[in-house]
Scaffold this motif. Structure first.
Motif, PDB file in Angstrom:
ATOM      1  N   TYR A  17      55.094  24.985  32.254  1.00 51.32           N
ATOM      2  CA  TYR A  17      54.243  24.703  33.412  1.00 51.32           C
ATOM      3  C   TYR A  17      54.541  25.620  34.604  1.00 51.32           C
ATOM      4  N   ASN A  21      52.090  28.667  36.128  1.00 59.14           N
ATOM      5  CA  ASN A  21      51.587  28.660  37.506  1.00 59.14           C
ATOM      6  C   ASN A  21      51.812  30.012  38.173  1.00 59.14           C
ATOM      7  N   LYS A  33      51.778  26.267  48.520  1.00 60.87           N
ATOM      8  CA  LYS A  33      52.625  25.072  48.641  1.00 60.87           C
ATOM      9  C   LYS A  33      53.457  25.126  49.933  1.00 60.87           C
ATOM     10  N   GLY A  54      51.789  12.484  41.541  1.00 61.74           N
ATOM     11  CA  GLY A  54      51.447  13.565  40.593  1.00 61.74           C
ATOM     12  C   GLY A  54      52.418  14.710  40.821  1.00 61.74           C
ATOM     13  N   ASP A  59      57.617  20.595  42.631  1.00 61.63           N
ATOM     14  CA  ASP A  59      57.498  21.742  43.546  1.00 61.63           C
ATOM     15  C   ASP A  59      57.390  21.352  45.018  1.00 61.63           C
ATOM     16  N   ASP A  80      54.871  10.250  38.846  1.00 62.93           N
ATOM     17  CA  ASP A  80      53.978  10.964  37.917  1.00 62.93           C
ATOM     18  C   ASP A  80      53.941  10.146  36.622  1.00 62.93           C
ATOM     19  N   PRO A  81      52.782  10.111  35.931  1.00 63.75           N
ATOM     20  CA  PRO A  81      52.786   9.371  34.668  1.00 63.75           C
ATOM     21  C   PRO A  81      53.501  10.122  33.553  1.00 63.75           C
ATOM     22  N   ASN A  82      53.771  11.412  33.768  1.00 70.80           N
ATOM     23  CA  ASN A  82      54.275  12.234  32.673  1.00 70.80           C
ATOM     24  C   ASN A  82      55.780  12.485  32.775  1.00 70.80           C
ATOM     25  N   MET A  85      57.099  16.219  32.329  1.00 71.23           N
ATOM     26  CA  MET A  85      56.991  17.042  33.544  1.00 71.23           C
ATOM     27  C   MET A  85      58.137  16.694  34.502  1.00 71.23           C
ATOM     28  N   SER A 103      54.453   6.515  36.909  1.00 67.55           N
ATOM     29  CA  SER A 103      53.311   5.621  37.157  1.00 67.55           C
ATOM     30  C   SER A 103      52.045   6.464  37.323  1.00 67.55           C
ATOM     31  N   ARG A 125      42.772  15.957  41.164  1.00 65.61           N
ATOM     32  CA  ARG A 125      41.762  16.401  40.200  1.00 65.61           C
ATOM     33  C   ARG A 125      41.995  15.816  38.806  1.00 65.61           C
ATOM     34  N   VAL A 127      43.306  12.723  38.082  1.00 58.28           N
ATOM     35  CA  VAL A 127      43.328  11.266  37.900  1.00 58.28           C
ATOM     36  C   VAL A 127      42.056  10.834  37.185  1.00 58.28           C
TER      37      VAL A 127
HETATM   38  C1  LIG Z   1      48.737  20.308  37.778  1.00 56.53           C
HETATM   39  S1  LIG Z   1      50.059  19.177  37.775  1.00 56.53           S
HETATM   40  C2  LIG Z   1      50.646  19.277  39.443  1.00 56.53           C
HETATM   41  C3  LIG Z   1      52.128  19.102  39.546  1.00 56.53           C
HETATM   42  C4  LIG Z   1      52.738  19.372  40.913  1.00 56.53           C
HETATM   43  N1  LIG Z   1      52.288  18.432  41.905  1.00 56.53           N
HETATM   44  C5  LIG Z   1      52.459  20.776  41.371  1.00 56.53           C
HETATM   45  O1  LIG Z   1      51.810  20.971  42.392  1.00 56.53           O
HETATM   46  O2  LIG Z   1      52.923  21.711  40.705  1.00 56.53           O
HETATM   47  C6  LIG Z   1      49.181  17.665  37.763  1.00 56.53           C
HETATM   48  C7  LIG Z   1      50.055  16.438  37.626  1.00 56.53           C
HETATM   49  O3  LIG Z   1      49.242  15.280  37.794  1.00 56.53           O
HETATM   50  C8  LIG Z   1      49.739  14.297  36.947  1.00 56.53           C
HETATM   51  N2  LIG Z   1      48.722  13.253  36.705  1.00 56.53           N
HETATM   52  C9  LIG Z   1      47.821  13.186  35.704  1.00 56.53           C
HETATM   53  N3  LIG Z   1      47.129  12.046  35.782  1.00 56.53           N
HETATM   54  C10 LIG Z   1      47.601  11.370  36.859  1.00 56.53           C
HETATM   55  C11 LIG Z   1      47.291  10.097  37.453  1.00 56.53           C
HETATM   56  N4  LIG Z   1      46.340   9.317  36.961  1.00 56.53           N
HETATM   57  N5  LIG Z   1      47.994   9.727  38.531  1.00 56.53           N
HETATM   58  C12 LIG Z   1      48.956  10.531  39.052  1.00 56.53           C
HETATM   59  N6  LIG Z   1      49.292  11.735  38.529  1.00 56.53           N
HETATM   60  C13 LIG Z   1      48.616  12.147  37.452  1.00 56.53           C
HETATM   61  C14 LIG Z   1      50.120  15.060  35.679  1.00 56.53           C
HETATM   62  O4  LIG Z   1      51.001  14.323  34.842  1.00 56.53           O
HETATM   63  C15 LIG Z   1      50.708  16.331  36.241  1.00 56.53           C
HETATM   64  O5  LIG Z   1      52.101  16.266  36.373  1.00 56.53           O
END
Ligand SMILES: C[S@@+](CC[C@H](N)C(=O)[O-])C[C@H]1O[C@@H](n2cnc3c(N)ncnc32)[C@H](O)[C@@H]1O
Length: 235
Positions: A17, A21, A33, A54, A59, A80-82, A85, A103, A125, A127
């Protein structure tokens, strides 16, 4: 897309990841950022309670922790749900002021009016339900608390937009395939950017959600955008 499928996408790209980026944005996401964190307005000198929703690989707190003005006056919740990550984030960020929690944004495990600041960087974007997530953010923010959101925006310069479209439709999935071994994940990224509402539409939605002092700042011709707003006192 269903949240379980989105989760699988991030699980599959987690190890690459940060590198992706840097490659895809030519390092620009780091400047975006930095600017994002510069727009944080915390009034109180006491411990500020901050939610980064998220958070991915962490970062945003990485930037926050570099700022001397934040020295030890915060308690950070990275959500974050993941878990994949966040595991990469846990290796990057070492601080006793941080708590990590798994979560979805649609159902946050916090009491009303908990946070002084909620940040989201490139995650709104993703969610499954934008409306419910924004309601949750508003619920957990203290009155007058700040919501800061960094996202991809719509480019309003025709020439730049043409180049950007060619680049994102062709090169990003190709780099995704070569580096992360997952073309589909990066096709999802491009689709999610296209589907996400424009800068003006997001401002309208924030207004309906009872936020005020709504502003946005385009970065790199609107390729990225920062939204800043506050929760209304009487909401
Ligand atoms: C593109 S990454 C961004 C990570 C970090 N914030 C960054 O700027 O590098 C998007 C993140 O959104 C999280 N995500 C996906 N669905 C989500 C949800 N429903 N609620 C909160 N976070 C979510 C993903 O697991 C992922 O880690």
């Amino acid at each position: 897309m269903k949240k379980e499928n989105i989760n699988k996408i991030f699980e599959s790209v987690a190890s690459k990841y940060d590198l992706m980026n840097d490659l895809m944005s030519f390092g620009l996401h780091r400047n975006w950022k930095k600017k994002f964190v510069d727009l944080i307005e915390l009034k109180s000198k006491k411990k500020n309670i901050i939610l980064d929703l998220g958070c991915g690989t962490g970062d945003i707190f990485n930037e926050i922790m570099k700022k001397p003005s934040f020295h030890n006056n915060y308690l950070g919740c990275l959500v974050d749900p993941n878990i994949e990550m966040m595991n990469y984030g846990l290796k990057k960020l070492k601080s006793k002021n941080l708590v990590w929690l798994a979560s979805y944004g649609e159902k946050l495990p916090f009491k009303n009016n908990t946070f002084d600041l909620v940040t989201m960087s490139f995650s709104l974007r993703n969610v499954e339900n934008l409306n419910i997530t924004l309601n949750e953010i508003s619920r957990v923010l203290k009155k007058n608390g700040q919501f800061l959101c960094l996202e991809f925006g719509k480019v309003d310069n025709l020439a730049i937009n043409t180049i950007y479209k060619i680049y994102s439709d062709n090169f990003i999935p190709m780099i995704g395939k070569k580096i992360a071994g997952n073309k589909e994940a990066y096709e999802y990224l491009i689709e999610s950017i296209k589907k996400f509402p424009s800068q003006k539409e997001i401002c309208k939605i924030l207004n309906l959600k009872k936020f005020y002092k709504i502003n946005y700042y385009n970065l790199s011709f609107g390729v990225a955008v920062i939204f800043s707003c506050r929760k209304k006192q009487n909401s």
